[in-house]
Scaffold this active site. Structure first.
Site, short mmCIF file in Angstrom:
data_model
loop_
_atom_site.label_atom_id
_atom_site.label_comp_id
_atom_site.label_asym_id
_atom_site.label_seq_id
_atom_site.Cartn_x
_atom_site.Cartn_y
_atom_site.Cartn_z
N CYS A 2 -5.12 3.20 6.81
CA CYS A 2 -5.87 2.35 7.72
C CYS A 2 -6.50 1.21 6.90
CB CYS A 2 -7.00 3.05 8.46
SG CYS A 2 -6.46 4.37 9.53
N ARG A 27 -1.37 -0.93 4.93
CA ARG A 27 -2.16 0.30 4.91
C ARG A 27 -1.97 1.14 6.17
NH1 ARG A 27 -6.17 -0.10 1.03
NH2 ARG A 27 -7.24 1.65 1.99
N ASN A 100 -11.92 3.85 8.07
CA ASN A 100 -10.77 4.30 7.28
C ASN A 100 -11.20 5.58 6.57
OD1 ASN A 100 -8.59 4.57 5.47
ND2 ASN A 100 -9.62 3.27 3.97
N LYS A 470 13.18 6.96 -3.03
CA LYS A 470 13.35 5.64 -2.41
C LYS A 470 14.27 5.75 -1.20
CE LYS A 470 10.67 3.72 -3.74
NZ LYS A 470 9.82 4.08 -4.80
N GLU A 473 12.51 7.66 1.71
CA GLU A 473 11.32 6.97 2.19
C GLU A 473 11.64 5.80 3.12
OE1 GLU A 473 9.31 5.16 -1.12
OE2 GLU A 473 7.40 5.09 -0.07
N HIS A 489 22.20 26.08 -9.78
CA HIS A 489 21.25 27.16 -9.49
C HIS A 489 20.87 27.18 -8.01
CE1 HIS A 489 21.05 28.13 -13.69
NE2 HIS A 489 20.82 26.86 -13.98
N LYS A 584 0.90 2.47 2.43
CA LYS A 584 0.92 2.15 1.01
C LYS A 584 -0.16 2.91 0.24
CE LYS A 584 2.34 -0.50 -2.38
NZ LYS A 584 3.68 -0.15 -2.88
C1 AGP Z 1 6.36 5.28 -3.45
O1 AGP Z 1 7.43 4.52 -3.02
C2 AGP Z 1 5.53 5.84 -2.42
N1 AGP Z 1 5.10 4.90 -1.48
C3 AGP Z 1 4.49 6.84 -2.85
O2 AGP Z 1 5.17 7.96 -3.32
C4 AGP Z 1 3.45 6.41 -3.89
O3 AGP Z 1 4.06 6.24 -5.13
C5 AGP Z 1 2.34 7.48 -3.98
O4 AGP Z 1 1.71 7.56 -2.73
C6 AGP Z 1 1.34 7.20 -5.07
O5 AGP Z 1 0.64 6.01 -4.85
P1 AGP Z 1 -0.30 5.42 -5.97
O6 AGP Z 1 0.55 5.00 -7.10
O7 AGP Z 1 -0.98 4.25 -5.30
O8 AGP Z 1 -1.27 6.48 -6.36
#
Ligand code: AGP
Length: 589
Positions: A2, A27, A100, A470, A473, A489, A584
């Site tokens: 948020c 966000r 937030n 990637k 996501e 395994h 993000k």
């Molecule tokens: C990465 O592409 C992701 N959006 C996510 O895994 C991110 O790396 C993770 O949330 C950590 O974020 P930060 O580096 O801001 O702590």
């Protein structure tokens, strides 16, 4: 997650609020809304959808008044509905709040308030305007009411409130969620991130936990007892246009192409600080790196570098699990926390716990003034400018660059290391040009595949994990990364005719064994995509990578995998910058 914004100034608030929310959309983007104060009324518009959609159906820009607050949401409590979108109001609709974070005790508060107050949403947030209403009805000013309400809340929050009873001001406070104040001669802002208002001002103050800010013609800061505190504005050196697409269709592509520059900028560090940190690492009895997601994969590469270049063993622990190891963390522990945002709740929580146990904390952060940076004993900044795409790309290579710098310093080879590191940058640039078309075609070719596997060994193992992250996501495709040796395994059982297996196998000491593992998948019908300097008969498709020293390979192997995920997302009609269900900055646990 948020984003919140507040504006007080000598012009209409709404256009500034909408512009700022656009910059905060990374966000959260499942709903948006704003509220302004005008002629003794709260005027508000909010709805579900991305900001652009909400602006298309509601006249956000036209809301009157010079004081206002706004919000973009990433749902935690309650569905994505108009009623759950922010702002939220008190019973008389005289108070509006954007928030937030998570109010952990909202259910208890709501039950207590429900006998006198009418709730209209399923959110945790709605208790806040009703609490403020209680205190203001009993005679408190807006700032007293916000202070008293915040003392009732458990959890993490940053929230901003406006009231028709005190129409010229916004009062905001925070605990464990970011809040920054910005100001110039004509207008003042509060926001979750300075990026929101950077086009207007780069003079900022970061609020500490429990502090309040009263934004009106003047700006007043109060401590958690309501006593005035003096805080100085400082300038942040990010430029607002770094947070625009600059002609690219998506931030993610722009940010991938910025990677060579990001590496160069990451190398601009204070040598004295690097040396102090390197000595600190070498002398520590126990070193633990903690991080989440992509930052954790950078840490896994860092662990190899510490070991291979400086003979220093360390552990990497997922930040969300780190607190459960606190019995083993003490004053002999050095924690290195890696987080591009510096606001990830899991990281902050783990670091707090470690500090309570006496550990020393170093961090690698991109966002200047972020919570993690402020709670660390020493900080290395990535210096790569804002990253807006939800998928971390340039921040990942910047984090790797910092691990190279630290490792070379620990090995007393910083100058040679720096020279070799910088020599990788043009190779990345050339390789993107070489592979770009090929990766688009590959994304097309595999567009009906819904399971991808990524394998690698040694220093590239973390790149297999990152390539898979990637892909899932931003393309919403199941993807798993693992050390090539682990396949047999269990995961090998999932390989069928045509299953794409991405084999990261530069020609180093892991090559033969990784190729042998690729053969095992091929024997079960896999479609083998090889990343290597040379092709190999086993590859059904080959993505060329430049020939670089083994320790630098992660910098060149990760880029084609980012591009493959990007083109796969586009091919499947996804928005790579705003993947569903994600945000993000993950400021909730
Ligand atoms: C990465 O592409 C992701 N959006 C996510 O895994 C991110 O790396 C993770 O949330 C950590 O974020 P930060 O580096 O801001 O702590």
């Amino acid at each position: 997650m948020c984003g919140i914004i507040g504006y007080v100034g000598d012009e209409a608030a709404a256009p500034f609020l909408v512009k700022a929310l656009k910059n905060l959309e990374y966000r959260g983007y499942d709903s948006a809304g704003i509220a302004t104060i005008c002629n003794g009324k709260v005027c508000a518009e909010k709805d579900v959808g991305k900001l652009e959609q909400v602006c298309g159906t509601h006249d956000l820009h036209g809301l009157p008044g010079n004081v206002g607050i706004g919000h973009v949401r990433w749902a935690t409590h309650g569905d994505v509905t108009q009623a759950n979108a922010h702002p939220h109001f008190d019973c008389k609709r005289q108070i509006a709040v954007v928030h937030n974070g998570i109010v952990e005790n909202y259910q208890d508060l709501r039950t207590a308030l429900e006998c006198n107050h009418r709730f209209v949403s399923q959110t945790d947030t709605e208790v806040i305007p009703h609490l403020i209403e209680e205190y203001m009805d009993a005679g408190a000013s807006l700032e007293q009411a916000v202070l008293q309400a915040s003392k009732q809340l458990k959890g993490c929050y940053a929230f901003a409130a406006v009231s028709v009873k005190e129409p010229d001001k916004i009062v905001a406070t925070r605990r464990e969620s970011p809040l920054v104040v910005g100001s110039n001669a004509h207008r003042s802002f509060i926001a979750s991130d300075a990026l929101a208002f950077l086009e207007e001002t780069n003079r900022v103050v970061f609020l500490e936990d429990g502090e309040l800010v009263v934004l009106s013609k003047d700006i007043t800061f109060l401590d958690n007892d309501g006593k005035p505190v003096k805080k100085d504005f400082k300038e942040v050196d990010w430029k607002w246009d770094q947070a625009t697409k600059q002609g690219y269709d998506y931030f993610m592509m722009k940010e991938i192409l910025e990677e060579p520059q990001a590496i160069r900028r990451a190398t601009m560090q204070d040598r004295k600080l690097l040396l102090e940190m390197a000595i600190g690492i070498l002398r520590s009895k126990q070193v633990v790196i903690t991080a989440c997601g992509t930052s954790r994969f950078a840490a896994l590469v860092g662990r190899y570098l510490f070991s291979r270049l400086a003979g220093k063993f360390c552990d990497v622990i997922m930040a969300s699990e780190f607190q459960y190891f606190s019995d083993s963390v003490d004053r002999n522990t050095l924690v290195i926390a890696v987080s591009q945002s510096g606001e990830t709740a899991d990281v902050i929580q783990g670091v707090k716990r470690a500090k309570e146990n006496g550990a020393t904390v170093y961090s690698m952060v991109n966002t200047v003034g972020s919570s993690l940076a402020r709670m660390s004993d020493s900080v290395l900044y990535l210096n790569c400018g804002p990253e807006i795409g939800v998928a971390a790309t340039k921040t990942f290579v910047s984090q790797l660059a910092l691990f190279y710098l630290l490792s070379f310093t620990m090995a007393n080879k910083l100058d040679d290391g720096l020279h070799d590191l910088l020599a990788i940058c043009p190779k990345i640039e050339e390789n993107v040009t070489k592979n770009n078309k090929k990766l688009q075609i590959l994304a097309q070719k595999t567009r009906d595949k819904n399971d991808f596997y990524y394998i690698a060994r040694g220093i590239n193992f973390a790149i297999a994990l990152e390539g898979a992250l990637k892909m899932k996501e931003i393309s919403y495709v199941h993807a798993e990364g693992m050390p090539a040796g682990e396949l047999k395994h269990g995961t090998l059982a999932l390989i069928e005719r045509g299953t794409p297996v991405v084999v990261v196998c530069p020609n180093d000491y892991t090559y033969e064994e990784t190729i042998a593992n690729a053969h095992e998948t091929k024997a079960r019908g896999a479609f083998v995509i090889g990343l290597s300097e040379e092709t190999h008969p086993i590859f059904d498709d080959w993505v060329v990578i430049p020939d670089v020293d083994e320790i630098f390979q992660p910098l060149v192997t990760v880029v084609p995998l980012q591009l493959l995920a990007y083109y796969s997302a586009l091919t499947r009609g996804r928005d790579p910058d705003k993947p569903r269900n994600l945000a993000k900055s993950v400021t909730v646990k």
